[in-house]
Design a protein around this motif. Structure first.
Motif, PDB file in Angstrom:
ATOM      1  N   PHE A  37      83.632  -2.790  -6.406  1.00  8.59           N
ATOM      2  CA  PHE A  37      84.413  -3.935  -6.848  1.00  8.59           C
ATOM      3  C   PHE A  37      83.436  -5.040  -7.235  1.00  8.59           C
ATOM      4  O   PHE A  37      82.257  -4.974  -6.890  1.00  8.59           O
ATOM      5  N   ARG A  38      83.934  -6.052  -7.928  1.00  7.33           N
ATOM      6  CA  ARG A  38      83.077  -7.191  -8.264  1.00  7.33           C
ATOM      7  C   ARG A  38      83.884  -8.478  -8.187  1.00  7.33           C
ATOM      8  O   ARG A  38      85.112  -8.477  -8.363  1.00  7.33           O
ATOM      9  N   GLN A  39      83.163  -9.550  -7.929  1.00  6.62           N
ATOM     10  CA  GLN A  39      83.807 -10.852  -7.837  1.00  6.62           C
ATOM     11  C   GLN A  39      82.942 -11.895  -8.518  1.00  6.62           C
ATOM     12  O   GLN A  39      81.808 -12.134  -8.108  1.00  6.62           O
ATOM     13  N   ALA A  40      83.492 -12.482  -9.567  1.00  5.53           N
ATOM     14  CA  ALA A  40      82.821 -13.564 -10.278  1.00  5.53           C
ATOM     15  C   ALA A  40      83.246 -14.897  -9.655  1.00  5.53           C
ATOM     16  O   ALA A  40      84.305 -14.983  -9.024  1.00  5.53           O
ATOM     17  N   PRO A  41      82.442 -15.940  -9.830  1.00  4.85           N
ATOM     18  CA  PRO A  41      82.790 -17.247  -9.249  1.00  4.85           C
ATOM     19  C   PRO A  41      84.172 -17.717  -9.690  1.00  4.85           C
ATOM     20  O   PRO A  41      84.500 -17.687 -10.875  1.00  4.85           O
ATOM     21  N   GLY A  42      84.986 -18.099  -8.717  1.00  9.32           N
ATOM     22  CA  GLY A  42      86.316 -18.613  -9.008  1.00  9.32           C
ATOM     23  C   GLY A  42      87.345 -17.567  -9.368  1.00  9.32           C
ATOM     24  O   GLY A  42      88.469 -17.909  -9.744  1.00  9.32           O
ATOM     25  N   LYS A  43      86.981 -16.295  -9.248  1.00 12.74           N
ATOM     26  CA  LYS A  43      87.914 -15.220  -9.616  1.00 12.74           C
ATOM     27  C   LYS A  43      88.178 -14.309  -8.431  1.00 12.74           C
ATOM     28  O   LYS A  43      87.426 -14.295  -7.458  1.00 12.74           O
ATOM     29  N   GLU A  44      89.255 -13.536  -8.564  1.00  7.05           N
ATOM     30  CA  GLU A  44      89.588 -12.556  -7.543  1.00  7.05           C
ATOM     31  C   GLU A  44      88.603 -11.380  -7.600  1.00  7.05           C
ATOM     32  O   GLU A  44      88.038 -11.069  -8.660  1.00  7.05           O
ATOM     33  N   ARG A  45      88.439 -10.719  -6.458  1.00  7.61           N
ATOM     34  CA  ARG A  45      87.642  -9.495  -6.436  1.00  7.61           C
ATOM     35  C   ARG A  45      88.417  -8.420  -7.191  1.00  7.61           C
ATOM     36  O   ARG A  45      89.604  -8.198  -6.918  1.00  7.61           O
ATOM     37  N   GLU A  46      87.749  -7.742  -8.125  1.00 11.47           N
ATOM     38  CA  GLU A  46      88.437  -6.771  -8.968  1.00 11.47           C
ATOM     39  C   GLU A  46      87.783  -5.401  -8.892  1.00 11.47           C
ATOM     40  O   GLU A  46      86.586  -5.261  -8.668  1.00 11.47           O
ATOM     41  N   PHE A  47      88.620  -4.411  -9.131  1.00  9.53           N
ATOM     42  CA  PHE A  47      88.179  -3.016  -9.118  1.00  9.53           C
ATOM     43  C   PHE A  47      87.281  -2.735 -10.306  1.00  9.53           C
ATOM     44  O   PHE A  47      87.550  -3.175 -11.430  1.00  9.53           O
ATOM     45  N   VAL A  48      86.230  -1.959 -10.054  1.00 13.09           N
ATOM     46  CA  VAL A  48      85.324  -1.529 -11.118  1.00 13.09           C
ATOM     47  C   VAL A  48      85.380  -0.008 -11.290  1.00 13.09           C
ATOM     48  O   VAL A  48      85.640   0.491 -12.381  1.00 13.09           O
ATOM     49  N   TRP A  53      85.183  11.608  -2.754  1.00 13.57           N
ATOM     50  CA  TRP A  53      84.003  12.271  -2.230  1.00 13.57           C
ATOM     51  C   TRP A  53      84.111  13.792  -2.277  1.00 13.57           C
ATOM     52  O   TRP A  53      83.123  14.480  -2.476  1.00 13.57           O
ATOM     53  N   SER A  54      85.288  14.339  -2.092  1.00 14.99           N
ATOM     54  CA  SER A  54      85.442  15.789  -1.956  1.00 14.99           C
ATOM     55  C   SER A  54      85.104  16.545  -3.238  1.00 14.99           C
ATOM     56  O   SER A  54      84.477  17.600  -3.193  1.00 14.99           O
ATOM     57  N   ASP A  55      85.527  15.999  -4.383  1.00 17.64           N
ATOM     58  CA  ASP A  55      85.343  16.758  -5.624  1.00 17.64           C
ATOM     59  C   ASP A  55      84.673  15.958  -6.737  1.00 17.64           C
ATOM     60  O   ASP A  55      84.505  16.474  -7.842  1.00 17.64           O
ATOM     61  N   GLY A  56      84.321  14.696  -6.441  1.00 17.56           N
ATOM     62  CA  GLY A  56      83.612  13.908  -7.446  1.00 17.56           C
ATOM     63  C   GLY A  56      84.488  13.330  -8.539  1.00 17.56           C
ATOM     64  O   GLY A  56      83.956  12.802  -9.530  1.00 17.56           O
ATOM     65  N   SER A  57      85.810  13.394  -8.388  1.00 17.45           N
ATOM     66  CA  SER A  57      86.682  12.783  -9.396  1.00 17.45           C
ATOM     67  C   SER A  57      86.390  11.284  -9.479  1.00 17.45           C
ATOM     68  O   SER A  57      86.182  10.632  -8.459  1.00 17.45           O
ATOM     69  N   THR A  58      86.374  10.759 -10.696  1.00 14.31           N
ATOM     70  CA  THR A  58      86.008   9.355 -10.908  1.00 14.31           C
ATOM     71  C   THR A  58      87.141   8.568 -11.552  1.00 14.31           C
ATOM     72  O   THR A  58      87.981   9.121 -12.269  1.00 14.31           O
ATOM     73  N   TYR A  59      87.134   7.273 -11.295  1.00 11.60           N
ATOM     74  CA  TYR A  59      88.162   6.357 -11.765  1.00 11.60           C
ATOM     75  C   TYR A  59      87.468   5.065 -12.200  1.00 11.60           C
ATOM     76  O   TYR A  59      86.539   4.609 -11.532  1.00 11.60           O
ATOM     77  N   TYR A  60      87.943   4.489 -13.309  1.00 10.70           N
ATOM     78  CA  TYR A  60      87.280   3.301 -13.843  1.00 10.70           C
ATOM     79  C   TYR A  60      88.292   2.254 -14.290  1.00 10.70           C
ATOM     80  O   TYR A  60      89.389   2.578 -14.758  1.00 10.70           O
ATOM     81  N   ALA A  61      87.902   0.997 -14.174  1.00 14.10           N
ATOM     82  CA  ALA A  61      88.658  -0.073 -14.802  1.00 14.10           C
ATOM     83  C   ALA A  61      88.461   0.019 -16.307  1.00 14.10           C
ATOM     84  O   ALA A  61      87.398   0.439 -16.779  1.00 14.10           O
ATOM     85  N   ASP A  62      89.472  -0.378 -17.056  1.00 14.99           N
ATOM     86  CA  ASP A  62      89.382  -0.299 -18.512  1.00 14.99           C
ATOM     87  C   ASP A  62      88.200  -1.106 -19.041  1.00 14.99           C
ATOM     88  O   ASP A  62      87.572  -0.727 -20.039  1.00 14.99           O
ATOM     89  N   GLY A 102      94.318   9.253   1.424  1.00 15.90           N
ATOM     90  CA  GLY A 102      94.744   9.046   0.054  1.00 15.90           C
ATOM     91  C   GLY A 102      95.028   7.586  -0.200  1.00 15.90           C
ATOM     92  O   GLY A 102      95.715   6.935   0.571  1.00 15.90           O
ATOM     93  N   ILE A 103      94.497   7.034  -1.285  1.00 17.03           N
ATOM     94  CA  ILE A 103      94.665   5.611  -1.557  1.00 17.03           C
ATOM     95  C   ILE A 103      94.937   5.386  -3.032  1.00 17.03           C
ATOM     96  O   ILE A 103      94.751   6.283  -3.857  1.00 17.03           O
ATOM     97  N   VAL A 104      95.397   4.189  -3.344  1.00 15.56           N
ATOM     98  CA  VAL A 104      95.409   3.716  -4.719  1.00 15.56           C
ATOM     99  C   VAL A 104      94.056   3.068  -4.930  1.00 15.56           C
ATOM    100  O   VAL A 104      93.770   2.010  -4.368  1.00 15.56           O
ATOM    101  N   VAL A 105      93.209   3.690  -5.729  1.00 11.35           N
ATOM    102  CA  VAL A 105      91.789   3.345  -5.730  1.00 11.35           C
ATOM    103  C   VAL A 105      91.519   1.906  -6.168  1.00 11.35           C
ATOM    104  O   VAL A 105      90.510   1.328  -5.770  1.00 11.35           O
ATOM    105  N   ALA A 106      92.383   1.337  -6.972  1.00 11.76           N
ATOM    106  CA  ALA A 106      92.127   0.000  -7.495  1.00 11.76           C
ATOM    107  C   ALA A 106      92.571  -1.117  -6.554  1.00 11.76           C
ATOM    108  O   ALA A 106      92.342  -2.291  -6.849  1.00 11.76           O
TER     109      ALA A 106
END
Length: 124
Positions: A37-48, A53-62, A102-106
């Motif tokens: 995740f990342r957080q810029a000054p004055g902004k909410e922490r956002e998903f990146v 871990w089990s199979d290496g599936s990846t997820y990305y913010a647009d 199991g989670i909602v990754v974002a």
């Protein structure tokens, strides 16, 4: 107790690259997902990005798709974030996080532990 330690942040010019690392230390590592995740000054922490871990599936913010790559090293209990074509708007503190089950990754609320963060600054 598991601790997450990030490294690899720094100052880079726009268009440049950085690779962040997140090492898990402590008790036996048994998390299902790790994310950045990342957080810029004055902004909410956002998903990146996140990786299962089990199979290496990846997820990305647009906003980072096609520029950032998340990967893992099982033997080292380490997750990486390769960041290419960096832009000034990528400037933020980047945090590593780990989650069980199991989670909602974002959704940052679903992660159980967090690292201290590493600063990434992209100059124009």
């Amino acid at each position: 107790q598991v601790q997450l330690v990030e490294s690899g942040g720094g100052l880079v010019q726009a268009g440049g690259s950085l690779r962040l690392s997140c090492a898990a230390a402590g008790r036996t590592f048994s998390w299902s997902f790790m994310g950045w995740f990342r957080q810029a000054p004055g902004k909410e922490r956002e998903f990146v990005a996140a990786i299962r871990w089990s199979d290496g599936s990846t997820y990305y913010a647009d906003s980072v798709k096609g520029r950032f790559t998340i990967s893992r090293e099982d033997a080292e209990n380490t997750v990486y974030l390769q960041m290419n074509s960096l832009r000034p708007e990528d400037t933020a503190v980047y945090y590593c996080a780990a989650a069980r089950g199991g989670i909602v990754v974002a959704q940052k609320s679903q992660y159980n532990i967090w690292g201290q963060g590493t600063q990434v600054t992209v100059s124009s």
